[in-house]
Design a protein around this motif. Structure first.
Motif, PDB file in Angstrom:
ATOM      1  N   GLU A 143       0.803  -1.218   0.000  1.00  0.00           N
ATOM      2  CA  GLU A 143       0.000   0.000   0.000  1.00  0.00           C
ATOM      3  C   GLU A 143       0.839   1.272   0.000  1.00  0.00           C
ATOM      4  OE1 GLU A 143      -3.151  -0.271  -0.413  1.00  0.00           O
ATOM      5  OE2 GLU A 143      -3.203  -2.453  -0.166  1.00  0.00           O
ATOM      6  N   SER A 144       2.105   1.165   0.386  1.00  0.00           N
ATOM      7  CA  SER A 144       2.908   2.381   0.531  1.00  0.00           C
ATOM      8  C   SER A 144       3.504   2.860  -0.783  1.00  0.00           C
ATOM      9  CB  SER A 144       4.034   2.147   1.554  1.00  0.00           C
ATOM     10  OG  SER A 144       4.908   1.123   1.105  1.00  0.00           O
ATOM     11  N   VAL A 145       3.723   1.945  -1.729  1.00  0.00           N
ATOM     12  CA  VAL A 145       4.311   2.375  -3.000  1.00  0.00           C
ATOM     13  C   VAL A 145       3.260   3.104  -3.824  1.00  0.00           C
ATOM     14  CG1 VAL A 145       6.016   0.542  -3.039  1.00  0.00           C
ATOM     15  CG2 VAL A 145       3.782   0.149  -4.076  1.00  0.00           C
ATOM     16  N   ARG A 146       3.734   4.027  -4.662  1.00  0.00           N
ATOM     17  CA  ARG A 146       2.807   4.861  -5.414  1.00  0.00           C
ATOM     18  C   ARG A 146       2.498   4.294  -6.793  1.00  0.00           C
ATOM     19  NH1 ARG A 146       0.867   9.993  -5.025  1.00  0.00           N
ATOM     20  NH2 ARG A 146       0.432  11.116  -6.961  1.00  0.00           N
ATOM     21  N   TYR A 147       3.473   3.706  -7.458  1.00  0.00           N
ATOM     22  CA  TYR A 147       3.290   3.285  -8.841  1.00  0.00           C
ATOM     23  C   TYR A 147       3.497   1.789  -9.081  1.00  0.00           C
ATOM     24  CZ  TYR A 147       3.671   8.290  -9.754  1.00  0.00           C
ATOM     25  OH  TYR A 147       3.478   9.637  -9.757  1.00  0.00           O
ATOM     26  N   LEU A 148       4.184   1.088  -8.180  1.00  0.00           N
ATOM     27  CA  LEU A 148       4.603  -0.279  -8.458  1.00  0.00           C
ATOM     28  C   LEU A 148       3.869  -1.309  -7.606  1.00  0.00           C
ATOM     29  CD1 LEU A 148       8.448   0.261  -8.844  1.00  0.00           C
ATOM     30  CD2 LEU A 148       6.686   0.258 -10.606  1.00  0.00           C
ATOM     31  N   GLY A 149       2.634  -1.039  -7.242  1.00  0.00           N
ATOM     32  CA  GLY A 149       1.871  -2.004  -6.450  1.00  0.00           C
ATOM     33  C   GLY A 149       1.680  -3.323  -7.165  1.00  0.00           C
ATOM     34  N   GLY A 150       1.430  -3.278  -8.473  1.00  0.00           N
ATOM     35  CA  GLY A 150       1.255  -4.508  -9.239  1.00  0.00           C
ATOM     36  C   GLY A 150       2.517  -5.338  -9.292  1.00  0.00           C
TER      37      GLY A 150
END
Length: 343
Positions: A143-150
């Motif tokens: 949940e903390s990453v902005r762009y690389l959740g996938g």
């Protein structure tokens, strides 16, 4: 060779130099012109320096500001010409992605690679704590990453699939019909992790993401496995050998003979008592030093530890021996004997 330069050095450093003789590599940071050194088999110093620079950038530039544009703005039709590589907002997004990738995602994987593939010999005891710690790290950063959740979700799924046997044994995945066929399902991995005092049961408390009741059940299962492993006969010891020191001490007499007999009786306590005592005193000590000091106080557990700790965590040390042998045993050294090679 250019292809041999690690990606982290290609990205953030310049003037790369590899000293094969000294087994060192150096490079200069593009951002601050600092000269960074590391061994020829690791890149942890370069990654750590890069991490510090991006932490400063995030703190001063506000990379995670909600007002920043989304990536879709750069690829939507009609807006591509508005942005280019030197655009300030695009630089912010690029650095945010790199921060997620290098700091929040790949940093522990780099440490695990250095641990298993570096010069230091690592036993099988590091496998379970390492895998569960990586899984815990990815779970925390979903949940903390902005762009690389996938990407993080995909990495976690791959980790759980490749090491499915470990996750099933610690009750973090559904049990299959035939657990023995799963990769890394051998209980030896769990036994070795607990009998390494540098890990003990700390990994079970911190990285097994289940309820407390499940953790207690897993802990009881591992203790039973250790006690069963102690019951297996070893070719180097017999019952007569174990009883011989006791008989010898009883025949001795002297001022402090009673003390020595008491110590001997303590060391011959049951495996269950030894296991409980071990779990009370293990607290992050070096594995070799701990068992060298406590081999007589915990003889039953020592025999089990010797068996399980002899298994390496990876094939890297063996491959390195063959590589060194190939360098030494050249075709123009045809008269090199085995005796000289062994020295």
């Amino acid at each position: 060779m250019e292809g041999a330069i690690p990606k982290i050095i290609k990205f953030g450093f310049k003037n790369y130099v590899l000293d094969v003789g000294e087994k060192k590599r150096t490079a200069i940071c593009k951002a601050c012109n600092s000269k960074i050194r590391d061994t020829s088999t690791t890149t942890s110093n370069f990654i750590r320096h890069h991490k510090e620079k991006y932490e400063v950038y995030i703190h001063t530039k506000g990379t995670f500001d909600d007002t920043q544009p989304q990536i879709s703005q750069f690829i939507a039709q009609g807006t591509v010409q508005l942005y280019h590589c030197n655009h300030q907002q695009q630089k912010a997004i690029t650095n945010s992605i790199l921060s997620d990738l290098i700091i929040n995602c790949n940093m522990p994987f780099g440490e695990a690679t250095d641990l298993s593939q570096g010069e230091k010999l690592v036993t099988i005891s590091a496998v379970v704590p390492c895998i569960l710690s990586l899984n815990h790290h990815l779970e925390n950063h979903k949940e903390s990453v902005r762009y690389l959740g996938g990407l993080i979700c995909s990495l976690q799924e791959s980790l759980q699939r490749l090491f499915e046997g470990i996750f099933v044994n610690v009750r973090m995945a559904d049990e299959q019909n035939d657990v023995a066929t799963l990769p890394f399902s051998d209980p030896l991995y769990l036994i070795a992790a607990v009998l390494d005092p540098s890990f003990g049961t700390m990994w079970l408390t911190h990285d097994v993401l289940t309820t407390e009741n499940v953790k207690e059940a897993v802990s009881a299962m591992i203790k039973n496995l250790i006690l069963k492993e102690d019951c297996k006969p070893t070719p180097t010891t017999t019952d007569e050998d174990e009883q011989m020191p006791v008989a010898e001490s009883e025949s001795q007499s002297g001022l402090f003979t009673a003390y020595r007999k008491k110590q001997k009786r303590d060391s011959c306590s049951s495996p269950q008592i030894q296991l409980n005592q071990y779990l009370d005193i293990c607290d992050g000590q070096s594995c070799l030093q701990f068992w060298a000091m406590n081999r007589h106080m915990l003889p039953s557990l020592f025999r089990v530890a010797v068996r399980v700790m002899s298994v390496p965590a990876s094939s890297a040390p063996v491959e390195r021996v063959f590589s060194h042998g190939g360098v030494i045993m050249r075709h123009h050294r045809s008269q090199l004997s085995e005796k000289v090679l062994s020295n």
